[in-house]
Motif scaffolding. Sequence first.
Motif, PDB file in Angstrom:
ATOM      1  N   PHE A 166       0.853  -1.190   0.000  1.00  0.00           N
ATOM      2  CA  PHE A 166       0.000   0.000   0.000  1.00  0.00           C
ATOM      3  C   PHE A 166       0.888   1.239   0.000  1.00  0.00           C
ATOM      4  CE2 PHE A 166      -2.623   3.324   1.920  1.00  0.00           C
ATOM      5  CZ  PHE A 166      -3.794   3.190   1.193  1.00  0.00           C
ATOM      6  N   PRO A 167       0.566   2.261  -0.814  1.00  0.00           N
ATOM      7  CA  PRO A 167       1.431   3.450  -0.914  1.00  0.00           C
ATOM      8  C   PRO A 167       1.212   4.453   0.218  1.00  0.00           C
ATOM      9  CG  PRO A 167      -0.407   3.677  -2.432  1.00  0.00           C
ATOM     10  CD  PRO A 167      -0.551   2.312  -1.781  1.00  0.00           C
ATOM     11  N   PHE A 168       1.616   4.099   1.429  1.00  0.00           N
ATOM     12  CA  PHE A 168       1.473   5.028   2.546  1.00  0.00           C
ATOM     13  C   PHE A 168       2.204   6.340   2.261  1.00  0.00           C
ATOM     14  CE2 PHE A 168       0.763   0.911   4.657  1.00  0.00           C
ATOM     15  CZ  PHE A 168      -0.382   1.185   5.382  1.00  0.00           C
ATOM     16  N   TRP A 169       3.325   6.256   1.554  1.00  0.00           N
ATOM     17  CA  TRP A 169       4.116   7.463   1.252  1.00  0.00           C
ATOM     18  C   TRP A 169       3.295   8.500   0.487  1.00  0.00           C
ATOM     19  CZ3 TRP A 169       4.804   9.091  -3.752  1.00  0.00           C
ATOM     20  CH2 TRP A 169       4.493   8.159  -4.762  1.00  0.00           C
ATOM     21  N   LEU A 170       2.368   8.010  -0.344  1.00  0.00           N
ATOM     22  CA  LEU A 170       1.584   8.914  -1.190  1.00  0.00           C
ATOM     23  C   LEU A 170       0.625   9.764  -0.357  1.00  0.00           C
ATOM     24  CD1 LEU A 170       1.161   9.632  -4.163  1.00  0.00           C
ATOM     25  CD2 LEU A 170      -0.527   7.802  -4.302  1.00  0.00           C
ATOM     26  N   LEU A 171       0.243   9.257   0.801  1.00  0.00           N
ATOM     27  CA  LEU A 171      -0.696   9.960   1.678  1.00  0.00           C
ATOM     28  C   LEU A 171       0.014  10.623   2.851  1.00  0.00           C
ATOM     29  CD1 LEU A 171      -3.394   7.128   1.831  1.00  0.00           C
ATOM     30  CD2 LEU A 171      -3.216   8.967   0.151  1.00  0.00           C
ATOM     31  N   ALA A 172       1.350  10.563   2.861  1.00  0.00           N
ATOM     32  CA  ALA A 172       2.116  11.077   3.995  1.00  0.00           C
ATOM     33  C   ALA A 172       1.966  12.591   4.116  1.00  0.00           C
ATOM     34  CB  ALA A 172       3.585  10.703   3.852  1.00  0.00           C
ATOM     35  N   SER A 173       1.968  13.062   5.351  1.00  0.00           N
ATOM     36  CA  SER A 173       1.874  14.501   5.581  1.00  0.00           C
ATOM     37  C   SER A 173       3.234  15.172   5.552  1.00  0.00           C
ATOM     38  CB  SER A 173       1.198  14.769   6.930  1.00  0.00           C
ATOM     39  OG  SER A 173       1.935  14.165   7.982  1.00  0.00           O
ATOM     40  N   ASP A 174       4.310  14.397   5.685  1.00  0.00           N
ATOM     41  CA  ASP A 174       5.654  14.975   5.723  1.00  0.00           C
ATOM     42  C   ASP A 174       6.365  14.799   4.385  1.00  0.00           C
ATOM     43  OD1 ASP A 174       5.646  12.126   6.669  1.00  0.00           O
ATOM     44  OD2 ASP A 174       7.804  12.402   6.419  1.00  0.00           O
ATOM     45  N   TRP A 175       7.244  15.729   4.085  1.00  0.00           N
ATOM     46  CA  TRP A 175       7.959  15.716   2.813  1.00  0.00           C
ATOM     47  C   TRP A 175       8.970  14.575   2.679  1.00  0.00           C
ATOM     48  CZ3 TRP A 175       7.151  18.183  -1.650  1.00  0.00           C
ATOM     49  CH2 TRP A 175       6.270  19.254  -1.649  1.00  0.00           C
ATOM     50  N   PRO A 176       9.757  14.230   3.711  1.00  0.00           N
ATOM     51  CA  PRO A 176      10.746  13.150   3.519  1.00  0.00           C
ATOM     52  C   PRO A 176      10.128  11.837   3.039  1.00  0.00           C
ATOM     53  CG  PRO A 176      11.249  14.376   5.509  1.00  0.00           C
ATOM     54  CD  PRO A 176       9.917  14.884   5.023  1.00  0.00           C
ATOM     55  N   ASP A 177       9.008  11.420   3.651  1.00  0.00           N
ATOM     56  CA  ASP A 177       8.364  10.175   3.218  1.00  0.00           C
ATOM     57  C   ASP A 177       7.884  10.284   1.766  1.00  0.00           C
ATOM     58  OD1 ASP A 177       8.808   8.862   5.552  1.00  0.00           O
ATOM     59  OD2 ASP A 177       6.790   9.098   6.350  1.00  0.00           O
ATOM     60  N   TYR A 178       7.323  11.430   1.436  1.00  0.00           N
ATOM     61  CA  TYR A 178       6.824  11.615   0.069  1.00  0.00           C
ATOM     62  C   TYR A 178       7.967  11.584  -0.939  1.00  0.00           C
ATOM     63  CZ  TYR A 178       4.506  13.687  -3.971  1.00  0.00           C
ATOM     64  OH  TYR A 178       4.010  13.916  -5.226  1.00  0.00           O
ATOM     65  N   LEU A 179       9.071  12.260  -0.644  1.00  0.00           N
ATOM     66  CA  LEU A 179      10.207  12.285  -1.565  1.00  0.00           C
ATOM     67  C   LEU A 179      10.822  10.902  -1.723  1.00  0.00           C
ATOM     68  CD1 LEU A 179      11.915  15.632  -0.490  1.00  0.00           C
ATOM     69  CD2 LEU A 179      10.564  15.199  -2.555  1.00  0.00           C
ATOM     70  N   ARG A 180      10.912  10.155  -0.625  1.00  0.00           N
ATOM     71  CA  ARG A 180      11.442   8.791  -0.724  1.00  0.00           C
ATOM     72  C   ARG A 180      10.534   7.932  -1.606  1.00  0.00           C
ATOM     73  NH1 ARG A 180      13.080   9.561   4.756  1.00  0.00           N
ATOM     74  NH2 ARG A 180      11.065   8.796   5.503  1.00  0.00           N
ATOM     75  N   GLY A 181       9.236   8.137  -1.486  1.00  0.00           N
ATOM     76  CA  GLY A 181       8.300   7.358  -2.298  1.00  0.00           C
ATOM     77  C   GLY A 181       8.423   7.654  -3.778  1.00  0.00           C
ATOM     78  N   LEU A 182       8.810   8.873  -4.120  1.00  0.00           N
ATOM     79  CA  LEU A 182       8.950   9.225  -5.536  1.00  0.00           C
ATOM     80  C   LEU A 182      10.092   8.482  -6.211  1.00  0.00           C
ATOM     81  CD1 LEU A 182       8.394  13.101  -5.478  1.00  0.00           C
ATOM     82  CD2 LEU A 182       6.830  11.373  -6.375  1.00  0.00           C
ATOM     83  N   VAL A 183      11.071   8.019  -5.406  1.00  0.00           N
ATOM     84  CA  VAL A 183      12.248   7.371  -5.984  1.00  0.00           C
ATOM     85  C   VAL A 183      11.962   5.877  -6.159  1.00  0.00           C
ATOM     86  CG1 VAL A 183      14.746   7.079  -5.807  1.00  0.00           C
ATOM     87  CG2 VAL A 183      13.665   9.079  -4.801  1.00  0.00           C
ATOM     88  N   GLN A 184      11.067   5.569  -7.063  1.00  0.00           N
ATOM     89  CA  GLN A 184      10.715   4.198  -7.413  1.00  0.00           C
ATOM     90  C   GLN A 184      10.554   4.117  -8.926  1.00  0.00           C
ATOM     91  OE1 GLN A 184       7.606   2.331  -4.788  1.00  0.00           O
ATOM     92  NE2 GLN A 184       7.411   4.401  -3.978  1.00  0.00           N
ATOM     93  N   SER A 185      10.899   2.985  -9.475  1.00  0.00           N
ATOM     94  CA  SER A 185      10.855   2.850 -10.941  1.00  0.00           C
ATOM     95  C   SER A 185       9.437   3.019 -11.473  1.00  0.00           C
ATOM     96  CB  SER A 185      11.431   1.496 -11.363  1.00  0.00           C
ATOM     97  OG  SER A 185      10.700   0.434 -10.758  1.00  0.00           O
ATOM     98  N   ARG A 186       8.442   2.448 -10.765  1.00  0.00           N
ATOM     99  CA  ARG A 186       7.076   2.556 -11.272  1.00  0.00           C
ATOM    100  C   ARG A 186       6.561   3.995 -11.170  1.00  0.00           C
ATOM    101  NH1 ARG A 186       6.477  -0.227  -6.416  1.00  0.00           N
ATOM    102  NH2 ARG A 186       5.185   0.798  -4.831  1.00  0.00           N
ATOM    103  N   VAL A 187       7.047   4.737 -10.163  1.00  0.00           N
ATOM    104  CA  VAL A 187       6.649   6.142 -10.046  1.00  0.00           C
ATOM    105  C   VAL A 187       7.298   6.953 -11.153  1.00  0.00           C
ATOM    106  CG1 VAL A 187       6.651   8.175  -8.570  1.00  0.00           C
ATOM    107  CG2 VAL A 187       6.313   5.912  -7.561  1.00  0.00           C
ATOM    108  N   ALA A 188       8.563   6.654 -11.458  1.00  0.00           N
ATOM    109  CA  ALA A 188       9.229   7.344 -12.564  1.00  0.00           C
ATOM    110  C   ALA A 188       8.494   7.095 -13.875  1.00  0.00           C
ATOM    111  CB  ALA A 188      10.682   6.877 -12.670  1.00  0.00           C
ATOM    112  N   ALA A 189       8.028   5.858 -14.065  1.00  0.00           N
ATOM    113  CA  ALA A 189       7.259   5.555 -15.277  1.00  0.00           C
ATOM    114  C   ALA A 189       5.949   6.342 -15.293  1.00  0.00           C
ATOM    115  CB  ALA A 189       6.976   4.057 -15.350  1.00  0.00           C
ATOM    116  N   GLU A 190       5.330   6.517 -14.117  1.00  0.00           N
ATOM    117  CA  GLU A 190       4.083   7.275 -14.049  1.00  0.00           C
ATOM    118  C   GLU A 190       4.321   8.758 -14.317  1.00  0.00           C
ATOM    119  OE1 GLU A 190       0.096   7.782 -13.950  1.00  0.00           O
ATOM    120  OE2 GLU A 190       1.155   5.862 -13.831  1.00  0.00           O
ATOM    121  N   VAL A 191       5.492   9.276 -13.958  1.00  0.00           N
ATOM    122  CA  VAL A 191       5.825  10.669 -14.274  1.00  0.00           C
ATOM    123  C   VAL A 191       5.773  10.886 -15.780  1.00  0.00           C
ATOM    124  CG1 VAL A 191       7.690  12.377 -14.270  1.00  0.00           C
ATOM    125  CG2 VAL A 191       7.188  11.093 -12.189  1.00  0.00           C
ATOM    126  N   VAL A 192       6.401   9.964 -16.506  1.00  0.00           N
ATOM    127  CA  VAL A 192       6.405  10.063 -17.970  1.00  0.00           C
ATOM    128  C   VAL A 192       4.987   9.899 -18.518  1.00  0.00           C
ATOM    129  CG1 VAL A 192       7.295   9.034 -20.102  1.00  0.00           C
ATOM    130  CG2 VAL A 192       8.776   9.235 -18.094  1.00  0.00           C
TER     131      VAL A 192
END
Length: 355
Positions: free
Chosen positions: A162-188
Amino acid sequence: MRTADSVIAPAAPEPVAEGRGAAPAWRRFCVLLVGGTVALLAGYLALALAVDPYDTGRPRLLNREGVRPQGPRTASASRGRDPAFTAAIIGNSHIQLITPERLRAQTGIPFVQLAVPATGPGEQLTLAAYFLRHHPNPQALVLAPDAFWCGDDPALPPSKPFPFWLLASDWPDYLRGLVQSRVAAEVVTRIRWSLRPNARRARPDGYWDYEPDYLRQGDPSDPARVAARGRRPPAEPDPGFAGPAFPAAERLRAFAAGLPPETALIAVFPPIYAPAQPIPGTPRAAAAAACRAAIRTALAVHPRHRVIDWSGDRPQLADPAAFFDPTHYRQPIARQVEAEIVAALGALRPEGPRE
């Protein structure tokens, strides 16, 4: 006269240390490699923040509301912050058929469906907290505590990722969650989607009718399928079933205590096919009843709450045509659950005008 011993021999050349010139070059390479990696990571994070792949509302360059069609695990971040809704339905597939559109038509309250299949109390309470952050004074919340709420692990671990990072209130958790291959693919993918003016958008209110998916698996009236979903559960509770303390109920108590007093809080114990319910008098039935009692007690801290209990022996639950499996009911049952939610909302309506 100098003797042979007095002749000073010429000094032998010092041997050149092997690799003496390689060390500075290696250090330069390492510095360039680390620096390049950091620059690349910083550039990617800047791009991901600008694109906002799942429409979390954080700083972004592509001003496109909503998300492309995708599963509710990631789409809920966009739906849960949408100001068009002032109420939410939160749970898993056991509350998925409740229709926001019908609830709105009968109550005037704009609901969003935030049910995420195969989730338990940890994920659901995280979603509820996320909705509350973006809607500090919601009109109503409908929760669906089921058997997954009765475990004994206080961490309330998810059964599936489950993507808890996506719902996180703090920036560090959110930024760490962005560093994933599937998230990079979703950016594109989001960049391409945003640039298409007529690109299809995921349904804003989150409703997802699972009936067509189940019907593709076979005829629900097939005798073998009917017999399978009517199989009685064992007399003993499953391993990990809590009692007498229920960690999910304690987390619910804390959440309910923090809700605004004007918010209507409704809990639905979801329908279960009657032949598949615990046999009365067994330890399993006693444990299930204790879990529901703990949830009722937790809800009682909130002044405007109601419990809708569909876990018992209502005659509708004995109809095999009303279920796909022991816990997934069909549209006729869903309409009746909706009617009870509407009635509960009417009973909880505040007397004065809403601020």
